[in-house]
Design an enzyme around this catalytic site. Structure first.
Site, PDB file in Angstrom:
ATOM      1  N   LEU A 136       0.812  -1.210   0.000  1.00  0.00           N
ATOM      2  CA  LEU A 136       0.000   0.000   0.000  1.00  0.00           C
ATOM      3  C   LEU A 136       0.857   1.277   0.000  1.00  0.00           C
ATOM      4  CD1 LEU A 136      -2.945   0.850   0.474  1.00  0.00           C
ATOM      5  CD2 LEU A 136      -2.644   0.306   2.878  1.00  0.00           C
ATOM      6  N   VAL A 137       1.763   1.397   0.952  1.00  0.00           N
ATOM      7  CA  VAL A 137       2.565   2.623   1.056  1.00  0.00           C
ATOM      8  C   VAL A 137       3.666   2.603  -0.001  1.00  0.00           C
ATOM      9  CG1 VAL A 137       3.985   4.065   2.584  1.00  0.00           C
ATOM     10  CG2 VAL A 137       2.021   2.823   3.510  1.00  0.00           C
ATOM     11  N   GLY A 138       4.153   1.403  -0.319  1.00  0.00           N
ATOM     12  CA  GLY A 138       5.160   1.294  -1.390  1.00  0.00           C
ATOM     13  C   GLY A 138       4.600   1.847  -2.697  1.00  0.00           C
ATOM     14  N   TYR A 167       0.910 -10.237  15.877  1.00  0.00           N
ATOM     15  CA  TYR A 167       1.410  -9.121  15.056  1.00  0.00           C
ATOM     16  C   TYR A 167       1.901  -7.998  15.960  1.00  0.00           C
ATOM     17  CZ  TYR A 167       0.986  -5.015  11.967  1.00  0.00           C
ATOM     18  OH  TYR A 167       1.210  -3.854  11.270  1.00  0.00           O
ATOM     19  N   THR A 193      -1.953   5.208  12.015  1.00  0.00           N
ATOM     20  CA  THR A 193      -3.227   4.578  12.335  1.00  0.00           C
ATOM     21  C   THR A 193      -3.614   3.725  11.119  1.00  0.00           C
ATOM     22  OG1 THR A 193      -5.449   4.982  13.181  1.00  0.00           O
ATOM     23  CG2 THR A 193      -4.646   6.468  11.456  1.00  0.00           C
ATOM     24  N   ASN A 194      -4.869   3.277  11.043  1.00  0.00           N
ATOM     25  CA  ASN A 194      -5.269   2.356   9.964  1.00  0.00           C
ATOM     26  C   ASN A 194      -5.060   2.993   8.588  1.00  0.00           C
ATOM     27  OD1 ASN A 194      -6.395   1.337  12.407  1.00  0.00           O
ATOM     28  ND2 ASN A 194      -7.763   0.038  11.192  1.00  0.00           N
ATOM     29  N   ASP A 201     -15.898  -7.386  16.616  1.00  0.00           N
ATOM     30  CA  ASP A 201     -15.684  -5.939  16.506  1.00  0.00           C
ATOM     31  C   ASP A 201     -14.208  -5.584  16.632  1.00  0.00           C
ATOM     32  OD1 ASP A 201     -18.706  -4.707  18.154  1.00  0.00           O
ATOM     33  OD2 ASP A 201     -18.158  -4.759  16.028  1.00  0.00           O
TER      34      ASP A 201
HETATM   35  O1  GFB Z   1      -9.748  -2.952   9.509  1.00  0.00           O
HETATM   36  P1  GFB Z   1      -9.895  -3.978  10.582  1.00  0.00           P
HETATM   37  O2  GFB Z   1      -9.811  -5.404  10.193  1.00  0.00           O
HETATM   38  O3  GFB Z   1      -8.738  -3.644  11.597  1.00  0.00           O
HETATM   39  O4  GFB Z   1     -11.310  -3.793  11.354  1.00  0.00           O
HETATM   40  P2  GFB Z   1      -8.628  -3.270  13.114  1.00  0.00           P
HETATM   41  C1  GFB Z   1     -11.743  -2.513  11.682  1.00  0.00           C
HETATM   42  C2  GFB Z   1     -13.181  -2.599  12.167  1.00  0.00           C
HETATM   43  O5  GFB Z   1     -14.028  -2.812  11.013  1.00  0.00           O
HETATM   44  C3  GFB Z   1     -13.500  -3.771  13.130  1.00  0.00           C
HETATM   45  C4  GFB Z   1     -14.998  -3.812  11.304  1.00  0.00           C
HETATM   46  O6  GFB Z   1     -14.331  -3.268  14.148  1.00  0.00           O
HETATM   47  C5  GFB Z   1     -14.279  -4.744  12.258  1.00  0.00           C
HETATM   48  O7  GFB Z   1     -15.233  -5.481  13.012  1.00  0.00           O
HETATM   49  N1  GFB Z   1     -15.407  -4.448  10.044  1.00  0.00           N
HETATM   50  C6  GFB Z   1     -16.654  -4.411   9.530  1.00  0.00           C
HETATM   51  C7  GFB Z   1     -14.625  -5.153   9.222  1.00  0.00           C
HETATM   52  N2  GFB Z   1     -16.710  -5.112   8.385  1.00  0.00           N
HETATM   53  C8  GFB Z   1     -15.447  -5.583   8.160  1.00  0.00           C
HETATM   54  C9  GFB Z   1     -14.869  -6.354   7.122  1.00  0.00           C
HETATM   55  O8  GFB Z   1     -15.526  -6.776   6.150  1.00  0.00           O
HETATM   56  N3  GFB Z   1     -13.538  -6.627   7.216  1.00  0.00           N
HETATM   57  C10 GFB Z   1     -12.777  -6.178   8.260  1.00  0.00           C
HETATM   58  N4  GFB Z   1     -11.459  -6.468   8.281  1.00  0.00           N
HETATM   59  N5  GFB Z   1     -13.294  -5.443   9.287  1.00  0.00           N
HETATM   60  C11 GFB Z   1      -6.190  -3.991  12.634  1.00  0.00           C
HETATM   61  C12 GFB Z   1      -5.186  -5.012  13.093  1.00  0.00           C
HETATM   62  O9  GFB Z   1      -7.279  -3.996  13.531  1.00  0.00           O
HETATM   63  O10 GFB Z   1      -5.613  -2.706  12.644  1.00  0.00           O
HETATM   64  C13 GFB Z   1      -4.014  -5.008  12.186  1.00  0.00           C
HETATM   65  O11 GFB Z   1      -5.814  -6.287  13.131  1.00  0.00           O
HETATM   66  C14 GFB Z   1      -3.542  -3.631  11.786  1.00  0.00           C
HETATM   67  O12 GFB Z   1      -2.966  -5.685  12.827  1.00  0.00           O
HETATM   68  C15 GFB Z   1      -4.647  -2.617  11.633  1.00  0.00           C
HETATM   69  O13 GFB Z   1      -2.608  -3.184  12.685  1.00  0.00           O
HETATM   70  C16 GFB Z   1      -4.100  -1.201  11.582  1.00  0.00           C
HETATM   71  O14 GFB Z   1      -8.446  -1.808  13.195  1.00  0.00           O
HETATM   72  O15 GFB Z   1      -9.702  -3.871  13.929  1.00  0.00           O
END
Ligand code: GFB
Length: 308
Positions: free
Chosen positions: A13-15, A131, A159-160, A263
Site C-alpha cells: 500500500l505505502v510502497g 502481530y 493509524t489504519n 468488533d
Molecule cells: O480494519 P480492521 O480489520 O482492523 O477492522 P482493526 C476494523 C473494524 O471494522 C473492526 C470492522 O471493528 C471490524 O469489526 N469491520 C466491519 C470489518 N466489516 C469488516 C470487514 O468486512 N472486514 C474487516 N477487516 N473489518 C487492525 C489489526 O485492527 O488494525 C491489524 O488487526 C492492523 O494488525 C490494523 O494493525 C491497523 O483496526 O480492527
C-alpha cells in the site's frame, strides 16, 4: 554508497504511494528481490544495493480476520524480517532507517488518547497479539541499536492505512478494502452489504499517500529515539464509514451488520500532539476524498487487485 534510498515491501500500500512520488536514486524491492525472513538473502541485497537510507515497509499484515487466524505466522515472519533488515542495515552502514508499527499494537487497556510513551504499558488486544508483539520489537530493536551502535533508526506509528493497491481480500483485508470489494460484488449481484460486528467501533484512517508524504518528511527531519504517531486524530464509526462508502459507490442496498463477526478493539484514539508539534500545518486527505480515490483505483484495476 550505491543507492540513496531502499524501500522494502514496495509491492504494498505505502510502497505504491511512494512509487508515485518520482523519487530519484531509489530501489523499490519486493519479495521477488529477497526473502527478508532469511538473513543471507537480506544481507546479500544490502551488500549489492549499499543504500544510504532505508524505508522498511515490508511486513505481514492483515485485518482483524487475518490477525485472529494467523497469529503465529504474523509473529514469526514479522519478527524475522525486522531482525534481518535492521541487522543487515547496521552491517551495511545505513545512515538512517525508518520502520513502522501501527496503532493496533498499543495496549488494549490504557489511557486515551494513545500516546507513544504508553506502547509497552500492557498487552495488546487479543485479536492481534502475534502481530502486535512482533511489531513492538521494532521499537525495542531500534532503541537497542541506537544505544549500542548509534544507529539512527526511527519508528512511525500510523493509524489504519488505506488506499490504492491495498489487499482487497474479503477475509484477510482491512475494513476499507474489504468493504469496497464486498460492496462492488453486492452491487453486481443486487444483494445487501454485509459488514462485520456491530458497526459501533471507532477507527481513525489515514490515506497511504499521506503516509508516504509524512514518511519522506520524517526520513529527512525526525531523529528521536521515541516513535511518532501518524494520524489526523479524527475518529469515525464503522457505521459512518460504511454509509459514506455506500454513498461513494452509489450502493442503494441495505447495510447488514453480522454481529456473529468480531468488533475487535472498540476504539484506538491517537494522541496527535507530537506530530502537530513537528508539522502543525500538515493537511490530511479527508476520508471521503480518500475513499473516492481508492474506489476509483479499485474499479479501474479490478479483478487484477491483491486479494480479489
Ligand atoms: O480494519 P480492521 O480489520 O482492523 O477492522 P482493526 C476494523 C473494524 O471494522 C473492526 C470492522 O471493528 C471490524 O469489526 N469491520 C466491519 C470489518 N466489516 C469488516 C470487514 O468486512 N472486514 C474487516 N477487516 N473489518 C487492525 C489489526 O485492527 O488494525 C491489524 O488487526 C492492523 O494488525 C490494523 O494493525 C491497523 O483496526 O480492527
Amino acid at each position: 554508497m550505491k543507492t540513496d534510498l531502499l524501500v522494502t515491501g514496495a509491492a504494498g500500500l505505502v510502497g505504491h504511494a511512494l512509487r508515485q512520488r518520482n523519487l530519484s536514486d531509489t530501489e523499490f524491492v519486493t519479495r521477488e528481490h529477497a526473502d527478508l525472513t532469511e538473513f543471507g538473502s537480506t544481507s546479500t541485497m544490502f551488500s549489492l544495493l549499499k543504500p544510504r537510507r532505508v524505508i522498511h515497509l515490508a511486513a505481514v499484515v492483515g485485518g482483524l480476520g487475518g490477525n485472529m487466524i494467523h497469529s503465529g505466522e504474523y509473529f514469526r515472519n514479522n519478527i524475522m524480517m525486522n531482525l534481518n533488515v535492521l541487522e543487515a542495515a547496521r552491517l551495511a552502514g545505513v545512515e538512517k532507517l525508518i520502520s513502522f508499527m501501527s496503532t493496533c499494537v498499543f495496549p488494549d487497556r490504557c489511557q486515551y488518547p494513545l500516546n507513544e510513551a504508553h506502547l509497552h504499558n500492557g498487552p495488546p488486544h487479543p485479536s492481534n497479539f502475534g502481530y502486535a508483539y512482533a511489531k513492538r520489537m521494532l521499537e525495542v530493536q531500534s532503541a537497542a541499536y541506537r544505544n549500542e551502535w548509534n544507529c539512527n533508526y526511527i519508528v512511525a506509528i500510523p493509524t489504519n492505512i488505506y488506499g490504492p493497491n491495498d489487499n482487497f481480500s474479503l477475509t484477510d483485508g482491512h475494513v476499507i478494502p474489504s468493504l469496497i470489494h464486498r460492496c462492488h460484488l453486492a452491487k453486481q449481484r443486487g444483494e445487501d452489504l454485509v459488514l462485520w460486528g456491530s458497526g459501533k467501533p471507532l477507527r481513525e484512517f489515514i490515506l497511504s499517500d499521506d503516509v508516504a508524504r509524512l514518511t519522506l518528511w520524517l526520513l529527512d527531519n525526525y531523529n528521536e529515539d521515541q516513535p511518532i504517531i501518524l494520524s489526523s486524530g479524527i475518529e469515525v464509526s464503522i457505521m459512518e464509514l460504511a454509509e459514506t462508502l455506500a454513498d461513494v459507490m452509489e450502493f442503494k442496498g441495505r447495510l447488514i451488520f453480522d454481529t456473529t463477526k468480531p468488533d475487535g478493539q472498540l476504539r484506538k484514539p491517537s494522541d496527535t500532539a507530537k506530530l502537530k508539534r513537528y508539522l502543525p500545518d500538515f493537511e490530511f486527505t479527508p476520508l471521503r476524498q480518500g475513499l473516492e480515490q481508492t474506489v476509483e483505483w479499485f474499479l479501474s484495476n479490478y479483478p487484477k487487485v491483491r486479494g480479489a
